[in-house]
Design a protein around this motif. Sequence first.
Motif, PDB file in Angstrom:
ATOM      1  N   ILE A 168       0.861  -1.177   0.000  1.00 21.01           N
ATOM      2  CA  ILE A 168       0.000   0.000   0.000  1.00 21.01           C
ATOM      3  C   ILE A 168       0.896   1.224   0.000  1.00 21.01           C
ATOM      4  O   ILE A 168       1.622   1.482   0.964  1.00 21.01           O
ATOM      5  N   ASP A 169       0.870   1.990  -1.086  1.00 26.87           N
ATOM      6  CA  ASP A 169       1.767   3.142  -1.209  1.00 26.87           C
ATOM      7  C   ASP A 169       1.276   4.006  -2.365  1.00 26.87           C
ATOM      8  O   ASP A 169       0.923   3.467  -3.429  1.00 26.87           O
ATOM      9  N   PRO A 170       1.249   5.339  -2.218  1.00 24.20           N
ATOM     10  CA  PRO A 170       0.821   6.196  -3.331  1.00 24.20           C
ATOM     11  C   PRO A 170       1.801   6.204  -4.500  1.00 24.20           C
ATOM     12  O   PRO A 170       1.451   6.664  -5.580  1.00 24.20           O
ATOM     13  N   ARG A 171       3.014   5.694  -4.276  1.00 22.46           N
ATOM     14  CA  ARG A 171       4.018   5.616  -5.321  1.00 22.46           C
ATOM     15  C   ARG A 171       4.279   4.159  -5.689  1.00 22.46           C
ATOM     16  O   ARG A 171       4.212   3.278  -4.842  1.00 22.46           O
ATOM     17  N   GLU A 172       4.608   3.941  -6.947  1.00 17.65           N
ATOM     18  CA  GLU A 172       5.033   2.609  -7.365  1.00 17.65           C
ATOM     19  C   GLU A 172       6.530   2.514  -7.107  1.00 17.65           C
ATOM     20  O   GLU A 172       7.365   2.675  -7.996  1.00 17.65           O
ATOM     21  N   THR A 173       6.867   2.270  -5.861  1.00 19.09           N
ATOM     22  CA  THR A 173       8.258   2.202  -5.431  1.00 19.09           C
ATOM     23  C   THR A 173       8.895   0.900  -5.902  1.00 19.09           C
ATOM     24  O   THR A 173       8.203  -0.018  -6.356  1.00 19.09           O
ATOM     25  N   PRO A 174      10.220   0.774  -5.768  1.00 23.83           N
ATOM     26  CA  PRO A 174      10.845  -0.516  -6.069  1.00 23.83           C
ATOM     27  C   PRO A 174      10.255  -1.664  -5.250  1.00 23.83           C
ATOM     28  O   PRO A 174      10.201  -2.798  -5.733  1.00 23.83           O
TER      29      PRO A 174
END
Length: 676
Positions: A168-174
Amino acid sequence: MLPNADDPVTQGKCCGKGRLAHIPNDSPERITTPLLKSNGTWHPVTWEEAMAWFSQRVHRWQDKFGPDAVAVYGGGSLTNEVSYLLGKFARVALGTRYIDYNGRYCMSSAAAGANLTLGVDRGLTNPLSDLPLARCILMAGANVADAQPTLMPYLLEAKKRGAFLIVIDPRETPTARIADLHLPIRPGTDAALVNGMLKIIVEHDLVDWSFVRRHTSGWESLLDHIRRVDLSEVVEQTDIPRELIEHAALAYGQASTGFVLTARGVEQHAWGVQNVRNFLNLVLLTGKIGKPGCGYGAITGQGNGQGGREHGQKADQLPGYRLLDDPEARERIARIWGVSPDTLPRSGVSAYEMFDKILADKIRGMIVFGSNPIISSPNAARVESALRRLDWLVVVDFFLTETAQMADLVLPAASYLENEGTITNLEGRVLLRRAVRPAPGQAKPDWETIMEMARALGKGEWFRYQSAEDIFRELAEASRGGKADYSGMTYGRIEQSQGLFWPCTHERPEGTPRLFEDGRFGHPDGKARLVPVHAPTSNWREEDEWPLTLTTGRIIHHYLSGTLTRRTPALMEKSPVPYLEMHPETAQQLGLSDGQPARVTSPVSSIVLTVKITERIRPDTVFAPFHWEGEQSINRLIPAKLDPTSRMPAFKIVRVRVEPVKEQPQSRQQEPVLVS
């Protein structure tokens, strides 16, 4: 430096920051002698001269304004021994109520949420070796691929064994890119998302009723609340489609084993404690705790973020995670310290609120120990103004950080290579870190510096230690019977076992790798507390003046305030300046292009950053790292909105507007400091 292949946690793996961590220790910028400022110029002085100056300032100001006129600001990277000694120093040598530390900005909401729900706060309820046993792992607000890369092998091993990973994160992180399901949530709506998941779990009868009835209280009120949750409202708030919410809820609810991990993205809000408590509702309602592969963890953000808050650096705590205002705790600790409990001060205020006290002339002098609050604090320009208002400032560090440059006296500290002691990792595993070399010049290990200050104040008889191990023996005894009980530990046993998990007592000398296996939680009745969490609704709505949401975080090449990593050439070469990450749709609407300077303005301040365009972020959200100083410090934009329980600042959701500027921002290099 080579990592230890036999280490039970890292297993010989090390991130880039770790491989290069030794480099700043030999930097020519290191402070190796006490420095006293006179007419704006630093002058090397002896320890005797430094302590005479220090004693005179403390006595004069406390005689005039009272003991609370002097404050102590600690750090989450100090050893357990130093954290313990700093708390004792503040309360016994200074007699001040004003002590807190930078962990207030990092772990306080997770700590408060766990204490309120589980009755105890230990980063992970299980050892990391349990993660690969989980069939579903839900990770919220955490980008471990960049921030804690040595955790990634555990996630990858879990996936290899068939675990379903939800991020769950607003960014598509690594980290999000390795997930089976990524929920790009609207920032600040975590509690609403969990309410939606809880509703689906209840509707699909995935509640572990046997566990809930025997081991929790408050479940009736929680269920009443969940039944009233409207999933269409959850979808509107979170901007996550209903089918994805259902997918996540069923994946976790139906899994035979499961783990929930949270980090700063969940916790650094003005309602961070409630966010944490709702994720714990999810854990408890499904009974996924106290068993192999089942538990909860708050991923620690600092080197000793766990141990730093257990033994007395926090405003309201005594060693062993006891409360300062508990008469029984005061009596016990006062007896060990050899003082009257009546002489111990009462609770103070949180880290940021100490700067309010400075501006109100309640605090007149401050000792900052291993921290850089000018960069790490919200509304950083106001914090800088507060430090300038002090009558005097002492900083203990091994560089002239941005905060140290404002000091009147700087005392040279030892680095981690030179500072022996224990640290407690996110599992609650206490580890022994041996010093491998002496400190350079006149620099001293932190515990010796505290003893020097205590002696200078005429309080030396309460600070007679020959080694860090001496301090640990007293710490272990002081923690006996507390929630964080180290009484069964010794340096020899810690080293032999490659770490011991607290609580560790003489009755249970092997320690406690997995909490709650007997079904008893830390509250007097042995039950965990379920509680309805009402998701805030005003935080996500767009405003004409502030149309975007700024969120902040780490990047892989830097750490915290950047004091060390910005002095590591190989890391600075890869990430020399901060940036503002935004979606291409947003950039087009604002007339911005990749690499162009943009002015970012919040209700409290404005800075200029270079735009970095990526499709891996929500169009309504912008992101910036927080590792830089001065006009590049994103924390200058963060209002000082504090969680009412934890007093955690809301770093993760700030309303901003972004506009083009004409000139390319220049990279600010740290100015050289001349020492005469």
